[in-house]
Design a protein around this motif. Sequence first.
Motif, PDB file in Angstrom:
ATOM      1  N   HIS A 139      27.162  31.597  49.411  1.00 32.48           N
ATOM      2  CA  HIS A 139      28.232  30.821  50.036  1.00 32.48           C
ATOM      3  C   HIS A 139      29.248  31.772  50.681  1.00 32.48           C
ATOM      4  CE1 HIS A 139      27.039  26.958  48.187  1.00 32.48           C
ATOM      5  NE2 HIS A 139      26.673  27.711  47.152  1.00 32.48           N
ATOM      6  N   LEU A 140      29.958  31.259  51.667  1.00 35.28           N
ATOM      7  CA  LEU A 140      31.049  32.027  52.266  1.00 35.28           C
ATOM      8  C   LEU A 140      32.156  32.201  51.235  1.00 35.28           C
ATOM      9  CD1 LEU A 140      31.189  30.374  55.787  1.00 35.28           C
ATOM     10  CD2 LEU A 140      30.450  32.713  55.268  1.00 35.28           C
ATOM     11  N   TYR A 141      32.752  33.396  51.219  1.00 39.37           N
ATOM     12  CA  TYR A 141      33.721  33.710  50.163  1.00 39.37           C
ATOM     13  C   TYR A 141      34.937  32.781  50.212  1.00 39.37           C
ATOM     14  CZ  TYR A 141      36.766  36.008  53.608  1.00 39.37           C
ATOM     15  OH  TYR A 141      37.602  36.257  54.661  1.00 39.37           O
ATOM     16  N   HIS A 142      35.381  32.388  51.425  1.00 35.23           N
ATOM     17  CA  HIS A 142      36.575  31.549  51.505  1.00 35.23           C
ATOM     18  C   HIS A 142      36.288  30.096  51.127  1.00 35.23           C
ATOM     19  CE1 HIS A 142      34.935  30.221  55.365  1.00 35.23           C
ATOM     20  NE2 HIS A 142      34.852  31.483  55.734  1.00 35.23           N
ATOM     21  N   ASP A 143      34.995  29.718  51.051  1.00 35.78           N
ATOM     22  CA  ASP A 143      34.640  28.385  50.560  1.00 35.78           C
ATOM     23  C   ASP A 143      34.425  28.387  49.054  1.00 35.78           C
ATOM     24  OD1 ASP A 143      34.716  27.380  53.138  1.00 35.78           O
ATOM     25  OD2 ASP A 143      32.578  27.727  53.495  1.00 35.78           O
ATOM     26  N   ALA A 144      33.850  29.478  48.536  1.00 35.55           N
ATOM     27  CA  ALA A 144      33.501  29.528  47.109  1.00 35.55           C
ATOM     28  C   ALA A 144      34.681  29.939  46.237  1.00 35.55           C
ATOM     29  CB  ALA A 144      32.336  30.498  46.889  1.00 35.55           C
ATOM     30  N   LEU A 198      26.475  39.229  45.524  1.00 35.37           N
ATOM     31  CA  LEU A 198      26.328  39.656  44.126  1.00 35.37           C
ATOM     32  C   LEU A 198      27.638  39.422  43.394  1.00 35.37           C
ATOM     33  CD1 LEU A 198      24.664  41.266  41.952  1.00 35.37           C
ATOM     34  CD2 LEU A 198      25.774  43.323  42.846  1.00 35.37           C
ATOM     35  N   LEU A 199      27.522  39.050  42.122  1.00 29.35           N
ATOM     36  CA  LEU A 199      28.687  38.960  41.248  1.00 29.35           C
ATOM     37  C   LEU A 199      28.223  39.197  39.818  1.00 29.35           C
ATOM     38  CD1 LEU A 199      28.234  35.863  39.996  1.00 29.35           C
ATOM     39  CD2 LEU A 199      29.295  35.227  42.142  1.00 29.35           C
ATOM     40  N   ASN A 200      29.156  39.495  38.934  1.00 31.87           N
ATOM     41  CA  ASN A 200      28.768  39.817  37.561  1.00 31.87           C
ATOM     42  C   ASN A 200      29.279  38.774  36.580  1.00 31.87           C
ATOM     43  OD1 ASN A 200      31.468  40.409  37.553  1.00 31.87           O
ATOM     44  ND2 ASN A 200      31.268  42.405  36.587  1.00 31.87           N
ATOM     45  N   ARG A 201      28.948  38.996  35.302  1.00 31.17           N
ATOM     46  CA  ARG A 201      29.264  38.028  34.256  1.00 31.17           C
ATOM     47  C   ARG A 201      30.782  37.893  34.073  1.00 31.17           C
ATOM     48  NH1 ARG A 201      26.891  40.432  29.991  1.00 31.17           N
ATOM     49  NH2 ARG A 201      24.851  39.711  30.697  1.00 31.17           N
ATOM     50  N   ALA A 202      31.497  39.019  34.165  1.00 28.53           N
ATOM     51  CA  ALA A 202      32.947  38.977  33.962  1.00 28.53           C
ATOM     52  C   ALA A 202      33.622  38.097  35.014  1.00 28.53           C
ATOM     53  CB  ALA A 202      33.522  40.394  34.008  1.00 28.53           C
ATOM     54  N   LYS A 221      35.175  30.826  36.098  1.00 31.72           N
ATOM     55  CA  LYS A 221      34.435  29.660  35.609  1.00 31.72           C
ATOM     56  C   LYS A 221      33.467  29.137  36.673  1.00 31.72           C
ATOM     57  CE  LYS A 221      37.033  29.978  31.997  1.00 31.72           C
ATOM     58  NZ  LYS A 221      36.517  30.674  30.796  1.00 31.72           N
ATOM     59  N   GLY A 222      32.239  28.927  36.278  1.00 30.25           N
ATOM     60  CA  GLY A 222      31.236  28.409  37.199  1.00 30.25           C
ATOM     61  C   GLY A 222      29.897  29.078  36.982  1.00 30.25           C
ATOM     62  N   GLU A 223      28.912  28.683  37.813  1.00 29.41           N
ATOM     63  CA  GLU A 223      27.573  29.245  37.752  1.00 29.41           C
ATOM     64  C   GLU A 223      27.325  30.105  38.995  1.00 29.41           C
ATOM     65  OE1 GLU A 223      25.628  28.908  35.184  1.00 29.41           O
ATOM     66  OE2 GLU A 223      26.936  27.477  34.134  1.00 29.41           O
ATOM     67  N   GLN A 224      26.305  30.954  38.916  1.00 29.19           N
ATOM     68  CA  GLN A 224      25.983  31.814  40.054  1.00 29.19           C
ATOM     69  C   GLN A 224      25.686  31.003  41.309  1.00 29.19           C
ATOM     70  OE1 GLN A 224      22.925  34.670  39.361  1.00 29.19           O
ATOM     71  NE2 GLN A 224      24.254  36.065  38.222  1.00 29.19           N
ATOM     72  N   ASN A 225      25.005  29.868  41.143  1.00 25.54           N
ATOM     73  CA  ASN A 225      24.659  29.041  42.310  1.00 25.54           C
ATOM     74  C   ASN A 225      25.890  28.513  43.035  1.00 25.54           C
ATOM     75  OD1 ASN A 225      21.971  29.402  41.656  1.00 25.54           O
ATOM     76  ND2 ASN A 225      21.852  27.516  40.453  1.00 25.54           N
ATOM     77  N   ASP A 226      27.022  28.478  42.328  1.00 20.48           N
ATOM     78  CA  ASP A 226      28.249  28.009  42.976  1.00 20.48           C
ATOM     79  C   ASP A 226      28.837  29.057  43.915  1.00 20.48           C
ATOM     80  OD1 ASP A 226      27.977  25.711  41.459  1.00 20.48           O
ATOM     81  OD2 ASP A 226      29.217  26.486  39.830  1.00 20.48           O
ATOM     82  N   PHE A 227      28.377  30.310  43.803  1.00 13.65           N
ATOM     83  CA  PHE A 227      28.967  31.395  44.588  1.00 13.65           C
ATOM     84  C   PHE A 227      27.945  32.115  45.470  1.00 13.65           C
ATOM     85  CE2 PHE A 227      31.535  30.891  40.754  1.00 13.65           C
ATOM     86  CZ  PHE A 227      32.825  30.808  41.282  1.00 13.65           C
TER      87      PHE A 227
END
Length: 584
Positions: A284-289, A265-269, A275-281
């Motif tokens: 995905h593993l946190y150390h890759d994203a 989960l992540l928010n708009r802020a 910078k980026g879209e939700q699909n980019d994060f």
Amino acid sequence: MASNTRPLMTYTVLVVIVMLGLGIILAQLTRGYFINIFEQRVELESQYFITYLDRFTEDREVSQEELYNFSEQLNTGMIFISDSGERIIDTVDAVPVISKGEKQEVITRVEGGTSPMNEGQMLDEIFYYPVNNSVDDINGTLILLSPVEALTNITKNIWLLIGFTLLLGLLVIFVIGFNVFSKYIRPIRSAANVATELAKGNYKARTYEGHFGEAGQLSQSINILARNLQEMTSTKGMQENQLEAVINNMGNGLVLIDEKGYILLLNRAFLETFKGEQNDFIGHLYHDAIPYTTIHETVQKIYMFEETVSETFVLPVNIDRKHLEVTGAPIFSEDRKWRGVVLVFHDISELKQLEQMRKDFVANVSHELKTPITSIRGFSETLLDGAMKDEKMLEQFLQIILKESGRLQSLIQDLLELSKLERDDFLLNVEQVEVQRLLNDLLPIVEQHAEQKQVKLHASIKGNTLIQGDSSRLKQVFMNLLTNAINYSGDEGEVTLEFQESENYVTIKITDNGVGIPEEEISRIFERFYRVDKARSRNSGGTGLGLAIVKHIVEAHEGTIRVESEVDVGTAFYVEIPKKFTEN
């Protein structure tokens, strides 16, 4: 509808099949029973007919007419056929029910050997019984034919009884089935349909509760379950919407990472910051994203120590930089099982900037105060050491001390003025101000300063426009801007003062053809103690607080100030003030 009546139709068809099978069995049993009865009767009659024929052939006591009468009384025809095929006796005509075609068919069957001897057979409604016999020393076959209308009638009656029983049974089945279907099958099926809808997520589905017994209890339970699920879903949906609204409207970025390191989960802020879209994060593993070592180290510390960790790092954004503080905390379930990590990103760029401004302000104030104080103390010590005896040197040093003390006084006054303007309870003395008259009152003072600097001053301020504002503060603004324009114009320079008016605003434009301001410095000229050319600014007698004071006064009037400048070409200041003042 077809699915609703399928069980009833199935049971009906089953009953019909059973009744038809039962009818066929009863008909066959009845047929067989009557055939046996007829066979026994005809077998006895055949013996009687043989005896009667013997009397007919031996004693001639029995005439042909008597044979006919005898056949008519017994309702049984008699045919005797010799082995040579001659028909010696034939009394079938005494039984009119038997047609000639039926008689011929029986004779054909017997002569053809398809009908066994001494065994009764049926041909439609005719029962015939062939038996070997001899009449008057003539060997042949005696065939007895008897109509069996009773058997046919009995069979019909059996079928009528079966049909009536079947109809009655179907009626009973329909009544019972309809009651069973209405009271049990239909509510159960309705409950099953509602359960299917509930499984699909349609919690508005309901079933009819007008039933009784176990079916009624089932319907009521299903409806109670549906209402509870709908309320729970509605409450959960509201809570999820509220939680989503809170998370997305947080001013700080938020990231939720599961126990395996995947972002859930992540928010708009967060997206606006990194910078980026939700699909980019998401997924995905946190150390890759998230390619920042500080964040990786923070998460690793949380995994290792299972406690809250805070770190700060710098995030490059184009040509700018953001200072961020990341605070991470472990997430545990109620049974203290590890569930993941939550990271909150605080943008502390403004705090860093304020901290830097405070440091710069303290350093600048210290430096600005130190310079005149050092000068005053140094020249005072020189005078006390004996320089007072030299009147020329005495006067020169006293002039320097007077100048530095005046500079010190100006600096303190500007600091007090800026502090006053920045206070929350600062108020303007709002009145009707004639802008052109206010500017004309400043021109004599400014012109004298311009003559000393050998700068030409041009003014275009015709008209008598009234606005609401603080006249003394506005004089302070324009005096400061005009003085700066003159100070930063070279010899033989020119300064222009122009007035423009629109429906709701007045604009005062002050331009010079001086040294100009580099583009990268324009955004900072309103900061305290900021100087583009520090040496020139000190020589001009400025404290470095003038433009900061100007900006505060203009904004207090709900106006705006902007700058256009080009190095070695000149600078233009635009002050735009509304005609009507609105108190906030």
